[in-house]
Design a protein around this motif. Structure first.
Motif, short mmCIF file in Angstrom:
data_model
loop_
_atom_site.label_atom_id
_atom_site.label_comp_id
_atom_site.label_asym_id
_atom_site.label_seq_id
_atom_site.Cartn_x
_atom_site.Cartn_y
_atom_site.Cartn_z
N THR A 133 81.52 63.02 23.41
CA THR A 133 81.05 61.64 23.35
C THR A 133 81.26 61.04 21.97
O THR A 133 80.91 61.65 20.95
N ARG A 134 81.82 59.85 21.94
CA ARG A 134 81.95 59.08 20.71
C ARG A 134 81.02 57.87 20.79
O ARG A 134 80.60 57.47 21.88
N THR A 135 80.76 57.27 19.64
CA THR A 135 79.88 56.10 19.62
C THR A 135 80.55 54.94 18.90
O THR A 135 81.37 55.13 18.00
N ASP A 136 80.20 53.75 19.33
CA ASP A 136 80.62 52.51 18.68
C ASP A 136 79.35 51.75 18.31
O ASP A 136 78.60 51.31 19.17
N ALA A 137 79.08 51.64 17.02
CA ALA A 137 77.87 50.99 16.54
C ALA A 137 78.16 49.67 15.85
O ALA A 137 77.43 49.22 14.97
N THR A 138 79.24 48.99 16.26
CA THR A 138 79.64 47.73 15.62
C THR A 138 78.95 46.51 16.22
O THR A 138 79.02 45.42 15.65
N GLY A 139 78.29 46.65 17.38
CA GLY A 139 77.68 45.51 18.03
C GLY A 139 76.30 45.20 17.48
O GLY A 139 75.53 46.10 17.12
N MET A 140 75.97 43.90 17.43
CA MET A 140 74.65 43.46 17.00
C MET A 140 74.22 42.29 17.88
O MET A 140 75.06 41.48 18.30
N VAL A 141 72.91 42.19 18.13
CA VAL A 141 72.37 41.10 18.93
C VAL A 141 71.16 40.50 18.24
O VAL A 141 70.50 41.14 17.42
N ARG A 142 70.88 39.24 18.61
CA ARG A 142 69.71 38.54 18.06
C ARG A 142 69.13 37.66 19.15
O ARG A 142 69.87 36.88 19.78
N PRO A 143 67.83 37.76 19.42
CA PRO A 143 67.25 36.86 20.43
C PRO A 143 67.22 35.42 19.93
O PRO A 143 67.04 35.16 18.74
#
Length: 313
Positions: free
Chosen positions: A278-288
């Motif tokens: 398993t690899r991960t991609d942690a480039t996403g960000m969200v804001r309500p």
């Protein structure tokens, strides 16, 4: 001594120095190429202007993104964030994000989404990271040949819009995936998956049943998008097998399947990968914005949540 800085929406007069700002920060032509096709772009582009020159910029576009409840949210997608080298470290992006989020709220956006390699820039503006997971491994070495009623072909110059129904059906309830419109298929998808990205199409008895986008590099192949008709999940086996056979034939030792957790994909994955990790991609960000934080958590943490590369902002 620095000149006063004006933070405001962009105007036509700002475009030359806006492009120059992006040229300092980005090497890819798609930044201005996609921007030019957005008819409402200037009202959603916020600039820091010093001595008549744009020194920083934040742009957003509205996107329709599937949520965890089976519905669709209006989302403000942040893109083309850049600061000139001489103007960095002065808080310009934070000020511009404040303007952008206010405009997103007026547009009725439920939340905001961005992708970045520098998450620290956005934390003070209320953005929080999320992580996607996907498998990687060696190409499957022994793949059974295709049944005679199946054909997989590499296609160049394809009309991507013809594949839209496959993508729509395959992702109908996939949280975090974008609902693509006609302009996305006409402009955005062909830009993100332009050659040398390879498109494979699987057909059974001459009828299109699935497609796959792959990016080849020395020693590695990345599968970046797939879709199959819900009643023909075996299309994925045909497509994955075609990639694995080509990879083995070329001596490729690494296959990255940048794909979501999905029952149909998981069932077909042995046709593509051996000993996956398993690899991960942690480039996403969200804001309500109008949505509650737990609404966003339900989306980003949902099983199978995924955002395809062709929908990057």
């Amino acid at each position: 001594m620095t000149s006063p800085v004006d933070y405001r929406p962009a105007t036509p007069a700002d475009v030359p120095s806006l492009h120059a700002t992006w040229a300092e920060a980005f090497t890819s032509a798609h930044v201005t190429q996609l921007y030019a096709h957005d008819p409402g772009r200037l009202a959603r582009t916020f600039v820091a202007v010093e001595a008549g020159t744009v020194v920083a910029a934040v742009y957003y576009l509205t996107r329709r993104v599937r949520n965890a409840a089976g519905g669709v949210d209006l989302v403000g997608g942040v893109a083309n964030v850049a600061t000139r080298v001489r103007a960095r470290g002065r808080g310009h992006i934070r000020r511009l994000l404040d303007l952008a989020v206010t405009a997103m709220a007026a547009d009725g956006c439920a939340w905001s989404l961005l992708f970045t390699g520098t998450p620290g820039v956005y934390l003070s503006s209320g953005y929080r990271p999320f992580t996607l997971h996907y498998p990687s491994g060696r190409p499957a070495a022994a793949v059974a040949p295709l049944p005679p009623d199946w054909v997989v072909q590499a296609e160049a110059g394809v009309d991507w819009a013809q594949l839209a129904p496959l993508h729509e059906a395959f992702n109908a309830r996939r949280p975090l995936s974008t609902v693509r419109d006609a302009d996305d298929w006409r402009l955005r998808v062909p830009v993100w998956y332009a050659p040398p990205t390879q498109l494979l199409v699987a057909r059974q008895h001459g009828r299109t049943a699935g497609y796959l986008a792959a990016q080849w590099a020395p020693g590695c192949v990345r599968v970046v998008e797939v879709a199959a008709r819900p009643d023909r999940p075996e299309a994925l086996r045909a497509l994955f097998g075609a990639v694995a056979r080509t990879a083995v034939g070329r001596g490729v030792r690494e296959c990255v399947a940048r794909l979501p957790a999905d029952p149909a994909i998981d069932a077909a994955l042995p046709y593509l990968l051996t000993d996956p990790v398993t690899r991960t991609d942690a480039t996403g960000m969200v804001r309500p914005i109008h949505a509650a934080p737990d609404h966003l958590a339900a989306i980003t943490e949902a099983p199978g949540a995924f955002h395809w590369p062709a929908d990057y902002l």
